[in-house]
Motif scaffolding. Sequence first.
Motif, PDB file in Angstrom:
ATOM      1  N   VAL A  23       0.847  -1.188   0.000  1.00 41.09           N
ATOM      2  CA  VAL A  23       0.000   0.000   0.000  1.00 41.09           C
ATOM      3  C   VAL A  23       0.884   1.240   0.000  1.00 41.09           C
ATOM      4  CG1 VAL A  23      -1.762   1.267   1.298  1.00 41.09           C
ATOM      5  CG2 VAL A  23      -1.868  -1.220   1.160  1.00 41.09           C
ATOM      6  N   ASN A  24       0.480   2.247  -0.757  1.00 39.41           N
ATOM      7  CA  ASN A  24       1.227   3.500  -0.843  1.00 39.41           C
ATOM      8  C   ASN A  24       1.248   4.226   0.502  1.00 39.41           C
ATOM      9  OD1 ASN A  24       1.737   3.113  -3.569  1.00 39.41           O
ATOM     10  ND2 ASN A  24      -0.047   4.280  -4.221  1.00 39.41           N
ATOM     11  N   PRO A  25       2.253   5.091   0.715  1.00 33.93           N
ATOM     12  CA  PRO A  25       2.331   5.841   1.970  1.00 33.93           C
ATOM     13  C   PRO A  25       1.097   6.710   2.207  1.00 33.93           C
ATOM     14  CG  PRO A  25       4.298   6.201   0.619  1.00 33.93           C
ATOM     15  CD  PRO A  25       3.330   5.426  -0.205  1.00 33.93           C
ATOM     16  N   ASP A  26       0.737   6.837   3.470  1.00 34.85           N
ATOM     17  CA  ASP A  26      -0.314   7.753   3.930  1.00 34.85           C
ATOM     18  C   ASP A  26      -1.711   7.441   3.399  1.00 34.85           C
ATOM     19  OD1 ASP A  26       1.647   9.181   5.392  1.00 34.85           O
ATOM     20  OD2 ASP A  26       2.177  10.301   3.585  1.00 34.85           O
ATOM     21  N   VAL A  27      -1.945   6.216   2.961  1.00 34.75           N
ATOM     22  CA  VAL A  27      -3.284   5.804   2.534  1.00 34.75           C
ATOM     23  C   VAL A  27      -4.108   5.475   3.776  1.00 34.75           C
ATOM     24  CG1 VAL A  27      -4.571   3.942   1.400  1.00 34.75           C
ATOM     25  CG2 VAL A  27      -2.585   4.955   0.270  1.00 34.75           C
ATOM     26  N   ASN A  28      -5.365   5.842   3.766  1.00 33.60           N
ATOM     27  CA  ASN A  28      -6.299   5.403   4.802  1.00 33.60           C
ATOM     28  C   ASN A  28      -7.012   4.179   4.248  1.00 33.60           C
ATOM     29  OD1 ASN A  28      -5.762   7.517   6.664  1.00 33.60           O
ATOM     30  ND2 ASN A  28      -6.997   8.890   5.419  1.00 33.60           N
ATOM     31  N   PHE A  29      -6.545   2.985   4.632  1.00 30.47           N
ATOM     32  CA  PHE A  29      -7.030   1.738   4.041  1.00 30.47           C
ATOM     33  C   PHE A  29      -8.295   1.293   4.777  1.00 30.47           C
ATOM     34  CE2 PHE A  29      -7.076  -2.596   2.581  1.00 30.47           C
ATOM     35  CZ  PHE A  29      -6.479  -2.550   1.339  1.00 30.47           C
ATOM     36  N   GLY A  30      -9.436   1.533   4.131  1.00 25.37           N
ATOM     37  CA  GLY A  30     -10.731   1.192   4.704  1.00 25.37           C
ATOM     38  C   GLY A  30     -11.494   0.257   3.781  1.00 25.37           C
ATOM     39  N   GLN A  31     -12.815   0.291   3.890  1.00 26.16           N
ATOM     40  CA  GLN A  31     -13.657  -0.629   3.120  1.00 26.16           C
ATOM     41  C   GLN A  31     -13.534  -0.407   1.613  1.00 26.16           C
ATOM     42  OE1 GLN A  31     -14.949  -3.241   4.334  1.00 26.16           O
ATOM     43  NE2 GLN A  31     -14.940  -2.780   6.502  1.00 26.16           N
ATOM     44  N   LYS A  32     -13.459   0.835   1.173  1.00 30.86           N
ATOM     45  CA  LYS A  32     -13.339   1.134  -0.268  1.00 30.86           C
ATOM     46  C   LYS A  32     -12.053   0.529  -0.831  1.00 30.86           C
ATOM     47  CE  LYS A  32     -12.338   5.058  -3.104  1.00 30.86           C
ATOM     48  NZ  LYS A  32     -12.034   6.481  -3.085  1.00 30.86           N
TER      49      LYS A  32
END
Length: 123
Positions: A23-32
């Motif tokens: 995952v790329n830096p500073d991503v907010n990894f949620g349901q989407k």
Amino acid sequence: MTTRLDLEIGILEFYDHFVIGLVNPDVNFGQKERLLFLKACLEHFKEKPFGYISVRTFSYSIDPLIYLELNKVESLKAFAVVYYSKVGKGNAELEGQFYKKLFGIFETQSEAMKWMTQQIKPD
């Protein structure tokens, strides 16, 4: 590696029986974001059992509740996290409490790949 898929939030590297997600830096990894990665995995593996290795090279946030949905994905048999800090290890341990299938936490990608190969055996 057989296939590499670059998405706006990160990269998926597909192998025979598992996928590595970066995952790329500073991503907010949620349901989407979970749906975006999961859709690509299901299209690649079809009905074949597979595992997912999350390589946490960069700092990003992840909603541990996504594991409640991942538990329902029958073909996803195992999940592994490769961490690079004490905080990363602690986060992975917390996430593992939400995932009810095989869950491994590793210091290196090669350890995770070896473990995943043992968990996901071809039919």
